[in-house]
Design a protein around this motif. Structure first.
Motif, PDB file in Angstrom:
ATOM      1  N   VAL A  38       0.839  -1.200   0.000  1.00  0.00           N
ATOM      2  CA  VAL A  38       0.000   0.000   0.000  1.00  0.00           C
ATOM      3  C   VAL A  38       0.872   1.247   0.000  1.00  0.00           C
ATOM      4  O   VAL A  38       0.593   2.238  -0.691  1.00  0.00           O
ATOM      5  N   ASP A  39       1.954   1.200   0.764  1.00  0.00           N
ATOM      6  CA  ASP A  39       2.866   2.343   0.850  1.00  0.00           C
ATOM      7  C   ASP A  39       3.782   2.463  -0.362  1.00  0.00           C
ATOM      8  O   ASP A  39       4.553   3.422  -0.462  1.00  0.00           O
ATOM      9  N   ARG A  40       3.728   1.485  -1.254  1.00  0.00           N
ATOM     10  CA  ARG A  40       4.663   1.461  -2.388  1.00  0.00           C
ATOM     11  C   ARG A  40       3.955   1.251  -3.723  1.00  0.00           C
ATOM     12  O   ARG A  40       4.416   0.499  -4.571  1.00  0.00           O
ATOM     13  N   GLY A  41       2.829   1.913  -3.876  1.00  0.00           N
ATOM     14  CA  GLY A  41       2.213   1.989  -5.191  1.00  0.00           C
ATOM     15  C   GLY A  41       1.119   0.997  -5.503  1.00  0.00           C
ATOM     16  O   GLY A  41       0.721   0.874  -6.671  1.00  0.00           O
ATOM     17  N   LEU A  42       0.585   0.287  -4.506  1.00  0.00           N
ATOM     18  CA  LEU A  42      -0.456  -0.696  -4.792  1.00  0.00           C
ATOM     19  C   LEU A  42      -1.674  -0.048  -5.453  1.00  0.00           C
ATOM     20  O   LEU A  42      -2.268  -0.616  -6.376  1.00  0.00           O
ATOM     21  N   ALA A  43      -2.028   1.154  -4.996  1.00  0.00           N
ATOM     22  CA  ALA A  43      -3.222   1.822  -5.528  1.00  0.00           C
ATOM     23  C   ALA A  43      -3.082   2.177  -7.005  1.00  0.00           C
ATOM     24  O   ALA A  43      -4.086   2.334  -7.707  1.00  0.00           O
ATOM     25  N   PHE A  48      -6.955  -6.076 -10.602  1.00  0.00           N
ATOM     26  CA  PHE A  48      -6.865  -7.427 -11.145  1.00  0.00           C
ATOM     27  C   PHE A  48      -5.425  -7.937 -11.180  1.00  0.00           C
ATOM     28  O   PHE A  48      -5.195  -9.142 -11.288  1.00  0.00           O
ATOM     29  N   LEU A  49      -4.465  -7.018 -11.086  1.00  0.00           N
ATOM     30  CA  LEU A  49      -3.057  -7.413 -11.112  1.00  0.00           C
ATOM     31  C   LEU A  49      -2.443  -7.497  -9.721  1.00  0.00           C
ATOM     32  O   LEU A  49      -1.284  -7.877  -9.589  1.00  0.00           O
ATOM     33  N   TRP A  50      -3.208  -7.163  -8.702  1.00  0.00           N
ATOM     34  CA  TRP A  50      -2.657  -7.230  -7.344  1.00  0.00           C
ATOM     35  C   TRP A  50      -2.080  -8.603  -7.003  1.00  0.00           C
ATOM     36  O   TRP A  50      -1.008  -8.682  -6.405  1.00  0.00           O
ATOM     37  N   PRO A  51      -2.750  -9.703  -7.366  1.00  0.00           N
ATOM     38  CA  PRO A  51      -2.169 -11.015  -7.029  1.00  0.00           C
ATOM     39  C   PRO A  51      -0.814 -11.272  -7.688  1.00  0.00           C
ATOM     40  O   PRO A  51      -0.037 -12.098  -7.205  1.00  0.00           O
ATOM     41  N   LEU A  52      -0.537 -10.570  -8.797  1.00  0.00           N
ATOM     42  CA  LEU A  52       0.739 -10.745  -9.487  1.00  0.00           C
ATOM     43  C   LEU A  52       1.760  -9.679  -9.097  1.00  0.00           C
ATOM     44  O   LEU A  52       2.913  -9.747  -9.517  1.00  0.00           O
ATOM     45  N   PHE A  53       1.335  -8.705  -8.306  1.00  0.00           N
ATOM     46  CA  PHE A  53       2.228  -7.627  -7.873  1.00  0.00           C
ATOM     47  C   PHE A  53       2.658  -7.831  -6.424  1.00  0.00           C
ATOM     48  O   PHE A  53       3.847  -7.764  -6.102  1.00  0.00           O
ATOM     49  N   ALA A  54       1.700  -8.102  -5.566  1.00  0.00           N
ATOM     50  CA  ALA A  54       1.985  -8.251  -4.130  1.00  0.00           C
ATOM     51  C   ALA A  54       2.361  -9.701  -3.830  1.00  0.00           C
ATOM     52  O   ALA A  54       1.608 -10.450  -3.201  1.00  0.00           O
ATOM     53  N   ASP A  55       3.534 -10.097  -4.274  1.00  0.00           N
ATOM     54  CA  ASP A  55       3.910 -11.511  -4.274  1.00  0.00           C
ATOM     55  C   ASP A  55       3.950 -12.152  -2.885  1.00  0.00           C
ATOM     56  O   ASP A  55       3.373 -13.213  -2.663  1.00  0.00           O
ATOM     57  N   SER A  56       4.638 -11.537  -1.946  1.00  0.00           N
ATOM     58  CA  SER A  56       4.794 -12.162  -0.629  1.00  0.00           C
ATOM     59  C   SER A  56       3.479 -12.255   0.146  1.00  0.00           C
ATOM     60  O   SER A  56       3.167 -13.318   0.700  1.00  0.00           O
ATOM     61  N   PRO A  57       2.677 -11.175   0.232  1.00  0.00           N
ATOM     62  CA  PRO A  57       1.402 -11.332   0.936  1.00  0.00           C
ATOM     63  C   PRO A  57       0.450 -12.305   0.247  1.00  0.00           C
ATOM     64  O   PRO A  57      -0.359 -12.949   0.913  1.00  0.00           O
ATOM     65  N   VAL A  58       0.551 -12.432  -1.060  1.00  0.00           N
ATOM     66  CA  VAL A  58      -0.263 -13.439  -1.744  1.00  0.00           C
ATOM     67  C   VAL A  58       0.187 -14.836  -1.323  1.00  0.00           C
ATOM     68  O   VAL A  58      -0.637 -15.731  -1.100  1.00  0.00           O
ATOM     69  N   ALA A  59       1.495 -15.022  -1.172  1.00  0.00           N
ATOM     70  CA  ALA A  59       2.012 -16.322  -0.722  1.00  0.00           C
ATOM     71  C   ALA A  59       1.472 -16.676   0.656  1.00  0.00           C
ATOM     72  O   ALA A  59       1.018 -17.805   0.889  1.00  0.00           O
ATOM     73  N   THR A  60       1.505 -15.723   1.580  1.00  0.00           N
ATOM     74  CA  THR A  60       1.016 -16.019   2.931  1.00  0.00           C
ATOM     75  C   THR A  60      -0.507 -16.133   2.958  1.00  0.00           C
ATOM     76  O   THR A  60      -1.057 -16.884   3.762  1.00  0.00           O
ATOM     77  N   ASP A 165       5.999  -9.383 -13.993  1.00  0.00           N
ATOM     78  CA  ASP A 165       6.957  -8.676 -13.140  1.00  0.00           C
ATOM     79  C   ASP A 165       8.049  -7.984 -13.942  1.00  0.00           C
ATOM     80  O   ASP A 165       8.364  -6.813 -13.703  1.00  0.00           O
ATOM     81  N   TYR A 166       8.643  -8.711 -14.886  1.00  0.00           N
ATOM     82  CA  TYR A 166       9.821  -8.167 -15.566  1.00  0.00           C
ATOM     83  C   TYR A 166       9.534  -7.675 -16.978  1.00  0.00           C
ATOM     84  O   TYR A 166      10.326  -6.918 -17.535  1.00  0.00           O
ATOM     85  N   GLY A 167       8.397  -8.081 -17.529  1.00  0.00           N
ATOM     86  CA  GLY A 167       8.018  -7.551 -18.830  1.00  0.00           C
ATOM     87  C   GLY A 167       7.259  -6.240 -18.718  1.00  0.00           C
ATOM     88  O   GLY A 167       7.326  -5.390 -19.608  1.00  0.00           O
ATOM     89  N   PHE A 168       6.549  -6.073 -17.590  1.00  0.00           N
ATOM     90  CA  PHE A 168       5.724  -4.879 -17.407  1.00  0.00           C
ATOM     91  C   PHE A 168       6.116  -4.082 -16.156  1.00  0.00           C
ATOM     92  O   PHE A 168       5.404  -3.167 -15.755  1.00  0.00           O
ATOM     93  N   GLY A 169       7.228  -4.456 -15.544  1.00  0.00           N
ATOM     94  CA  GLY A 169       7.754  -3.680 -14.423  1.00  0.00           C
ATOM     95  C   GLY A 169       6.968  -3.782 -13.138  1.00  0.00           C
ATOM     96  O   GLY A 169       7.006  -2.869 -12.308  1.00  0.00           O
ATOM     97  N   LEU A 170       6.261  -4.900 -12.932  1.00  0.00           N
ATOM     98  CA  LEU A 170       5.452  -5.042 -11.724  1.00  0.00           C
ATOM     99  C   LEU A 170       6.103  -5.959 -10.689  1.00  0.00           C
ATOM    100  O   LEU A 170       5.418  -6.556  -9.862  1.00  0.00           O
ATOM    101  N   HIS A 171       7.415  -6.061 -10.732  1.00  0.00           N
ATOM    102  CA  HIS A 171       8.110  -6.840  -9.708  1.00  0.00           C
ATOM    103  C   HIS A 171       7.997  -6.115  -8.367  1.00  0.00           C
ATOM    104  O   HIS A 171       7.710  -4.908  -8.321  1.00  0.00           O
ATOM    105  N   PRO A 172       8.207  -6.822  -7.260  1.00  0.00           N
ATOM    106  CA  PRO A 172       8.128  -6.171  -5.947  1.00  0.00           C
ATOM    107  C   PRO A 172       9.055  -4.962  -5.865  1.00  0.00           C
ATOM    108  O   PRO A 172      10.134  -4.953  -6.461  1.00  0.00           O
ATOM    109  N   PRO A 173       8.631  -3.925  -5.139  1.00  0.00           N
ATOM    110  CA  PRO A 173       9.447  -2.709  -5.022  1.00  0.00           C
ATOM    111  C   PRO A 173      10.818  -3.003  -4.420  1.00  0.00           C
ATOM    112  O   PRO A 173      10.942  -3.763  -3.458  1.00  0.00           O
ATOM    113  N   LEU A 174      11.836  -2.402  -5.000  1.00  0.00           N
ATOM    114  CA  LEU A 174      13.215  -2.588  -4.553  1.00  0.00           C
ATOM    115  C   LEU A 174      13.879  -1.232  -4.360  1.00  0.00           C
ATOM    116  O   LEU A 174      13.409  -0.219  -4.878  1.00  0.00           O
TER     117      LEU A 174
END
Length: 209
Positions: A38-43, A48-60, A165-174
């Motif tokens: 949320v603090d790093r651009g989720l909004a 529909f892409l949240w499950p492919l962007f927020a990788d770790s919380p989706v895992a848990t 993640d890497y084709g459209f730049g939606l990898h986790p924030p670094l």
């Protein structure tokens, strides 16, 4: 071929108090994880892409759902846990997502080592908590099997995630620019984790897939 002893899995998954504790832990990890995004651009990302962007919380979240399926089995042995095709797919995907993004975090932090170290939380806290995902994942094969279909499903979904993640730049924030090394490592982790699932889970008759 699960490195996590059966007695440990039974201790945590067959008892009411310990299973509830695990559910509280994984739910808390999910909420904290989504707060990070949320603090790093989720909004700014399509819902529909949240499950492919927020990788770790989706895992848990996936493993929380997986553990929840054990509630009807409380008081009985793990062998009696509910099992059907959708659950097999859920358990397999939860395992793959946890292991992949637990290991991915360690890889990502160390590829950008100078951007994180020696930050106590930003390096050690994040890396060690994510490596703990692997331990959670190893609980899952103690109450589920997998199938060829479930493994293929997990592989396809994971590869789609990598492309997004890497084709459209939606990898986790670094804290650094993700380069080819991280992209290659991520794709490699996809195949590694699905391969690990194929080894660690018992395989059911393919007609059950």
């Amino acid at each position: 071929m699960n490195p996590l002893p059966e007695r440990v899995a039974r201790e945590y998954l067959e008892g009411t108090a310990t299973l509830v504790l695990l559910l509280v832990l994984t739910t808390a990890l999910t909420l904290v994880g989504f707060r990070f995004y949320v603090d790093r651009g989720l909004a700014s990302v399509s819902t529909f892409l949240w499950p492919l962007f927020a990788d770790s919380p989706v895992a848990t979240a996936l493993v929380t759902a997986s553990f929840l399926t054990l509630l009807p089995n409380l008081g009985r042995r793990l062998e009696g846990a509910p099992s059907n095709t959708p659950l097999v797919y859920l358990h397999t995907l939860a395992f793959v997502w946890l292991v992949k993004f637990g290991l991915w975090t360690a890889v990502a932090l160390n590829l950008g080592f100078s951007a994180y170290f020696p930050d106590l939380y930003g390096y050690w806290g994040v890396m060690l908590s994510h490596l703990g995902f692997v331990g959670l994942a190893l609980l899952v094969p103690h109450y589920s099997h997998t199938t060829r279909g479930a493994l293929a499903f997990a592989l396809v979904i994971s590869l789609v995630n990598d492309v997004v993640d890497y084709g459209f730049g939606l990898h986790p924030p670094l804290r650094y620019e993700a380069g080819p090394a991280l992209a290659v490592a991520t794709f490699a982790l996809t195949f590694l984790t699905v391969g690990l699932a194929a080894v660690v889970f018992e395989r059911a008759d393919e007609t059950a897939a």
